[in-house]
Scaffold this motif. Structure first.
Motif, short mmCIF file in Angstrom:
data_model
loop_
_atom_site.label_atom_id
_atom_site.label_comp_id
_atom_site.label_asym_id
_atom_site.label_seq_id
_atom_site.Cartn_x
_atom_site.Cartn_y
_atom_site.Cartn_z
N PRO A 295 0.78 -1.11 0.08
CA PRO A 295 0.01 0.17 0.04
C PRO A 295 0.79 1.23 -0.04
O PRO A 295 0.49 2.12 -0.34
CB PRO A 295 -0.78 -0.11 1.30
N GLY A 296 2.20 1.13 0.40
CA GLY A 296 2.98 2.35 0.56
C GLY A 296 3.43 2.84 -0.77
O GLY A 296 3.66 3.91 -1.01
N HIS A 297 3.16 1.93 -2.00
CA HIS A 297 3.47 2.49 -3.24
C HIS A 297 2.19 3.24 -3.87
O HIS A 297 2.25 3.70 -4.84
CB HIS A 297 3.91 1.40 -4.11
N LEU A 298 1.03 3.13 -3.31
CA LEU A 298 -0.07 3.58 -3.69
C LEU A 298 -0.51 5.14 -3.67
O LEU A 298 0.33 5.66 -2.66
CB LEU A 298 -1.42 2.69 -3.15
N SER A 299 -1.35 5.64 -4.49
CA SER A 299 -1.56 7.01 -4.10
C SER A 299 -2.13 7.27 -2.73
O SER A 299 -2.46 6.25 -1.98
CB SER A 299 -2.47 7.52 -5.25
N ASP A 300 -2.12 8.46 -2.12
CA ASP A 300 -2.70 8.56 -0.85
C ASP A 300 -3.90 8.32 -0.56
O ASP A 300 -4.33 7.46 0.70
CB ASP A 300 -2.42 10.01 -0.57
N GLU A 301 -4.82 8.12 -1.62
CA GLU A 301 -6.26 7.86 -1.40
C GLU A 301 -6.43 6.43 -1.21
O GLU A 301 -7.11 5.82 -0.40
CB GLU A 301 -7.01 8.52 -2.44
N LEU A 302 -5.81 5.77 -2.04
CA LEU A 302 -5.85 4.36 -2.22
C LEU A 302 -4.95 3.76 -1.05
O LEU A 302 -5.53 2.55 -0.43
CB LEU A 302 -5.24 3.51 -3.43
N GLU A 303 -3.96 4.18 -0.63
CA GLU A 303 -2.95 3.82 0.60
C GLU A 303 -3.93 3.93 1.88
O GLU A 303 -3.95 2.83 2.60
CB GLU A 303 -1.87 4.71 0.93
N TYR A 304 -4.47 5.03 2.02
CA TYR A 304 -5.51 5.35 3.09
C TYR A 304 -6.72 4.03 3.29
O TYR A 304 -6.71 3.63 4.08
CB TYR A 304 -6.29 6.60 3.15
N SER A 305 -7.26 3.90 2.17
CA SER A 305 -8.22 2.94 1.96
C SER A 305 -7.75 1.54 2.45
O SER A 305 -8.27 0.77 3.16
CB SER A 305 -8.86 2.68 0.55
N SER A 306 -6.56 1.21 1.74
CA SER A 306 -5.80 0.00 1.91
C SER A 306 -5.47 -0.58 3.45
O SER A 306 -5.57 -1.38 3.84
CB SER A 306 -4.72 -0.18 0.93
N VAL A 307 -4.85 0.70 4.16
CA VAL A 307 -4.59 0.37 5.57
C VAL A 307 -5.51 0.17 6.47
O VAL A 307 -5.24 -0.02 7.46
CB VAL A 307 -3.37 1.61 5.71
N ASN A 308 -6.74 0.91 5.87
CA ASN A 308 -7.82 0.79 6.88
C ASN A 308 -8.89 -0.45 6.73
O ASN A 308 -9.89 -0.58 6.94
CB ASN A 308 -8.59 2.21 6.80
N GLY A 309 -8.10 -1.31 5.91
CA GLY A 309 -8.74 -2.61 5.56
C GLY A 309 -9.74 -2.74 4.45
O GLY A 309 -10.55 -3.62 4.38
N LYS A 310 -9.89 -1.65 3.87
CA LYS A 310 -10.62 -1.76 2.52
C LYS A 310 -9.83 -1.98 1.31
O LYS A 310 -8.88 -1.28 1.02
CB LYS A 310 -11.49 -0.30 2.52
N ASP A 311 -10.26 -3.07 0.41
CA ASP A 311 -9.76 -3.19 -0.66
C ASP A 311 -9.86 -2.35 -1.73
O ASP A 311 -11.03 -2.30 -2.15
CB ASP A 311 -9.90 -4.72 -1.13
N PRO A 312 -8.95 -1.50 -2.36
CA PRO A 312 -9.53 -0.34 -3.29
C PRO A 312 -9.84 -1.01 -4.49
O PRO A 312 -10.41 -0.25 -5.46
CB PRO A 312 -8.43 0.40 -3.25
#
Length: 465
Positions: A295-312
């Motif tokens: 998730p650290g390679h993703l854009s800020d929006e997608l990274e936030y979604s991923s680290v909060n348990g939501k699969d973008p």
């Protein structure tokens, strides 16, 4: 003395392979597969250097035109260390295993036809097998984070910056001492556009004595991304409103994940009419799992979604099909739907049988979201052919055709120039990974805007840094 010789991506956009010699140390940057016209034959030809003499292999990213001949390199004696980002290593494994599977299937088909002609001895063995690929990943790898330095020898260091092209992609910075002076040579790999949907923007570079830069789109500007997004949404909605099916031939790496994110957003925003959505590509399914792993390679929006348990890249209406039987059952689906399948240029893969079953229906649509090379089925459809041949059968093309070109993962002319502009101390500029006519246009623009002379690399010719 330091020299560079290009053995691929020299006045062409495939087969990336550049040999850097610093004194007695030999460093290979990428070892890619040649693709397109005559590519498969060229992959069997000698490298032009002794694989056993190479000390290090640096991989900028995991597209096959940059990694596709790595197993061949090992088969011919390479026993050095591979250096890449962690994401590139993981993605390279699934890409090369998939490539080996395709090579094996092609070999079986060609062998069967050759036997019928009594010409079995003319058929070449597969370039490599899945066992060869597994050997690659049993060897010595050094995985680096961005800007983490790795010392090759006392006087040579390598580090990566984020190239913003695909997940894990990097430009390679190689620092060394020569005649008691510090020098830096940079290989751009493939540089991403500033307009990206799902991954972090590329890093800037501040210093380089010599720069080898890709020039794939050195002759043009891309269409604005937001315009392409709107075109995509309109094509999807208009087709679903007439109860049609949308076919999206898509590359498994990056483009598929971008399309999934767009559909996810449309679903969550209430823009997507109720439908069934199929991701019908085992390779794309595997690649998408890796996008969630980093998730650290993703854009800020997608990274936030991923680290909060939501699969973008997943949502309620999405169905993934891994087996051939599951794929074939999609042909029996009557309700409106979206089918995402490879290959991206319709020159093989599961998209072929979906096109065969649905291309004749005027309610349906085909949305092309990537480049279609000349001679491919995708290009024939884009060019407006009335009928096309699929699995030996003539299929009339009545489905609507959409070509949306703004999703490019490569930087355009202006973005390439802007990336070069802030580099201080730049003495030598070399153009790679581009077609000759595009390189010449780009060289003229660089000279006019930045004052730098550019050298267009030629296959097999060595230059002194």
């Amino acid at each position: 003395m330091a020299t560079v010789t290009s053995y691929g991506a020299a006045q062409t956009v495939t087969g990336s392979c550049h040999l850097l010699k610093i004194g007695s140390i030999k460093i290979l940057i990428d070892c890619g597969m040649f693709q397109g016209n005559g590519g498969s034959k060229k992959n069997y030809e000698p490298f032009g250097f002794d694989a056993s003499d190479i000390h290090y292999l640096i991989l900028t990213h995991a597209h096959l035109d940059h990694i596709g001949r790595v197993p061949k390199l090992f088969k011919e004696g390479f026993n050095g260390r591979i250096i890449a980002t962690k994401a590139t290593r993981d993605i390279a494994k699934i890409m090369l295993l998939d490539s080996a599977g395709i090579l094996q299937e092609e070999y079986k088909t060609i062998s069967k036809k050759a036997r019928r002609r009594g010409e079995e001895e003319t058929v070449l063995e597969p370039l490599y097998t899945k066992d060869d690929v597994k050997e690659v990943f049993a060897k010595k790898w050094c995985t680096l984070e961005y800007y983490e330095e790795h010392r090759l020898k006392q006087h040579i260091r390598v580090s990566f910056g984020n190239a913003g092209h695909i997940m894990g992609s990097a430009f390679a910075m190689i620092d060394f001492q020569e005649a008691k002076k510090h020098k830096r040579v940079v290989f751009s790999g493939d540089l991403g556009s500033e307009q990206r949907l799902i991954i972090d923007e590329r890093d800037k570079i501040e210093e380089a004595d010599a720069l080898f830069i890709e020039s794939t789109y050195g002759d043009r500007r891309h269409k604005p991304l937001n315009q392409s997004v709107e075109e995509f949404k309109e094509a999807v909605v208009s087709t679903l409103k007439v109860n049609g099916t949308i076919l999206i031939p898509s590359f498994a790496l990056e483009r598929t994940q971008e399309i999934l994110w767009l559909l996810h957003e449309m679903h969550d925003n209430g823009e997507l009419p109720k439908c069934r959505i199929f991701l019908d590509s085992p390779l794309a399914i595997k690649a998408t799992k890796l996008y969630n792993k980093y998730p650290g390679h993703l854009s800020d929006e997608l990274e936030y979604s991923s680290v909060n348990g939501k699969d973008p890249f997943s949502f309620a209406w999405l169905e993934t099909t891994t087996t051939r039987d599951q794929s074939m059952t999609i042909n029996r689906v009557k309700e409106r739907s979206i089918i995402i399948a490879g290959s991206g240029m319709c020159n093989g893969g599961r998209i072929m049988h979906h096109l065969k079953h649905r291309l004749w229906n005027p309610r349906n649509s085909v949305i092309f979201v990537g480049y279609q090379a000349e001679g491919t089925l995708g290009r024939n459809i884009v060019d407006g052919q009335h009928s096309v041949k699929i699995y030996g059968e003539d299929i009339v093309v009545k489905a609507k055709r959409y070509t949306i070109n703004g999703f490019s993962a490569h930087a355009d002319q202006k973005e390439l120039v802007d990336w070069i502009k802030p580099i201080t101390n730049l003495k030598k500029l070399y153009l790679v990974h581009g077609e000759r006519d595009k390189m010449e246009i780009f060289a003229a623009v660089v000279k006019n805007e930045l004052g730098h002379e550019s050298h267009i690399m030629e296959f097999g010719n060595s230059i002194t840094l």
